[in-house]
Design a protein around this motif. Structure first.
Motif, PDB file in Angstrom:
ATOM      1  N   GLY A  23      -7.078  -2.893   2.814  1.00 23.27           N
ATOM      2  CA  GLY A  23      -5.637  -2.994   2.915  1.00 23.27           C
ATOM      3  C   GLY A  23      -5.305  -2.073   2.098  1.00 23.27           C
ATOM      4  N   ARG A  24      -5.569  -2.057   0.814  1.00 23.45           N
ATOM      5  CA  ARG A  24      -5.069  -0.698  -0.289  1.00 23.45           C
ATOM      6  C   ARG A  24      -5.591   0.346   0.047  1.00 23.45           C
ATOM      7  NH1 ARG A  24      -8.205  -0.656  -5.450  1.00 23.45           N
ATOM      8  NH2 ARG A  24      -9.517  -0.437  -4.607  1.00 23.45           N
ATOM      9  N   ASP A  25      -6.920   0.704   0.582  1.00 21.63           N
ATOM     10  CA  ASP A  25      -6.794   2.111   1.124  1.00 21.63           C
ATOM     11  C   ASP A  25      -6.019   2.400   2.022  1.00 21.63           C
ATOM     12  OD1 ASP A  25      -9.358   2.034  -0.431  1.00 21.63           O
ATOM     13  OD2 ASP A  25     -10.811   1.769   1.127  1.00 21.63           O
ATOM     14  N   ALA A  26      -5.590   1.158   3.697  1.00 17.72           N
ATOM     15  CA  ALA A  26      -4.966   2.167   4.252  1.00 17.72           C
ATOM     16  C   ALA A  26      -4.150   2.679   3.995  1.00 17.72           C
ATOM     17  CB  ALA A  26      -5.094   0.780   5.402  1.00 17.72           C
ATOM     18  N   ALA A  27      -2.504   1.454   2.973  1.00 13.62           N
ATOM     19  CA  ALA A  27      -2.027   1.470   2.143  1.00 13.62           C
ATOM     20  C   ALA A  27      -1.800   2.952   1.549  1.00 13.62           C
ATOM     21  CB  ALA A  27      -1.114   0.088   1.783  1.00 13.62           C
ATOM     22  N   SER A  28      -2.636   3.197   1.029  1.00  9.54           N
ATOM     23  CA  SER A  28      -2.482   4.387  -0.019  1.00  9.54           C
ATOM     24  C   SER A  28      -2.681   5.829   0.926  1.00  9.54           C
ATOM     25  CB  SER A  28      -4.374   4.933  -0.704  1.00  9.54           C
ATOM     26  OG  SER A  28      -3.946   5.540  -1.265  1.00  9.54           O
ATOM     27  N   ASP A  29      -3.411   5.444   1.979  1.00 16.40           N
ATOM     28  CA  ASP A  29      -3.856   6.598   3.288  1.00 16.40           C
ATOM     29  C   ASP A  29      -2.204   7.070   3.816  1.00 16.40           C
ATOM     30  OD1 ASP A  29      -6.277   7.236   2.749  1.00 16.40           O
ATOM     31  OD2 ASP A  29      -6.815   5.938   4.381  1.00 16.40           O
ATOM     32  N   TYR A  30      -1.580   6.069   4.504  1.00 14.91           N
ATOM     33  CA  TYR A  30      -0.561   6.128   3.876  1.00 14.91           C
ATOM     34  C   TYR A  30       0.673   7.004   3.602  1.00 14.91           C
ATOM     35  CZ  TYR A  30      -1.526   2.932   8.110  1.00 14.91           C
ATOM     36  OH  TYR A  30      -1.988   1.995   9.593  1.00 14.91           O
ATOM     37  N   TYR A  31       0.061   6.428   2.507  1.00 16.27           N
ATOM     38  CA  TYR A  31       1.087   6.619   1.059  1.00 16.27           C
ATOM     39  C   TYR A  31       0.555   8.976   0.915  1.00 16.27           C
ATOM     40  CZ  TYR A  31       2.973   7.729  -3.457  1.00 16.27           C
ATOM     41  OH  TYR A  31       3.815   7.939  -4.770  1.00 16.27           O
TER      42      TYR A  31
END
Length: 100
Positions: A41-49
């Motif tokens: 989840g953290r990686d996905a949020a970082s990618d979206y950001y």
């Protein structure tokens, strides 16, 4: 399953110890999976950001230009700007009140 009257205290202690070990193993497995889900989840949020920041950076000059044009129009026609502002506030108020 044996009845409670036939179980000795030693049998109960063994069963409790076995259940405690199984519970510890389950807790460890859940913690490991939870950590993996958190990482994903953290990686996905970082990618979206990162993607959103890139798009906003590219669009920022155009947004600034449009903002300046709107500001000039508002200065040239203050009554119209005030009327539009009141209409927007009225629409927002009606949306908020209609949801109740």
């Amino acid at each position: 399953m044996a009845s409670l009257s036939t179980l000795s205290d030693l049998d109960l202690e063994k069963q409790v110890a076995t259940l405690s070990r199984e519970l510890a193993a389950l807790r460890k497995a859940v913690a490991k999976r939870g950590g993996a889900y958190y990482e994903d989840g953290r990686d996905a949020a970082s990618d979206y950001y990162s993607e959103l920041a890139g798009r906003l950076t590219d669009a920022l000059p155009a947004i600034r230009n449009k903002g300046r044009a709107i500001e000039r129009t508002a200065r040239d026609h203050p009554a119209t700007a005030a009327a539009v502002g009141l209409v927007v506030v009225g629409l927002i108020a009606s949306l908020v009140l209609s949801r109740r």
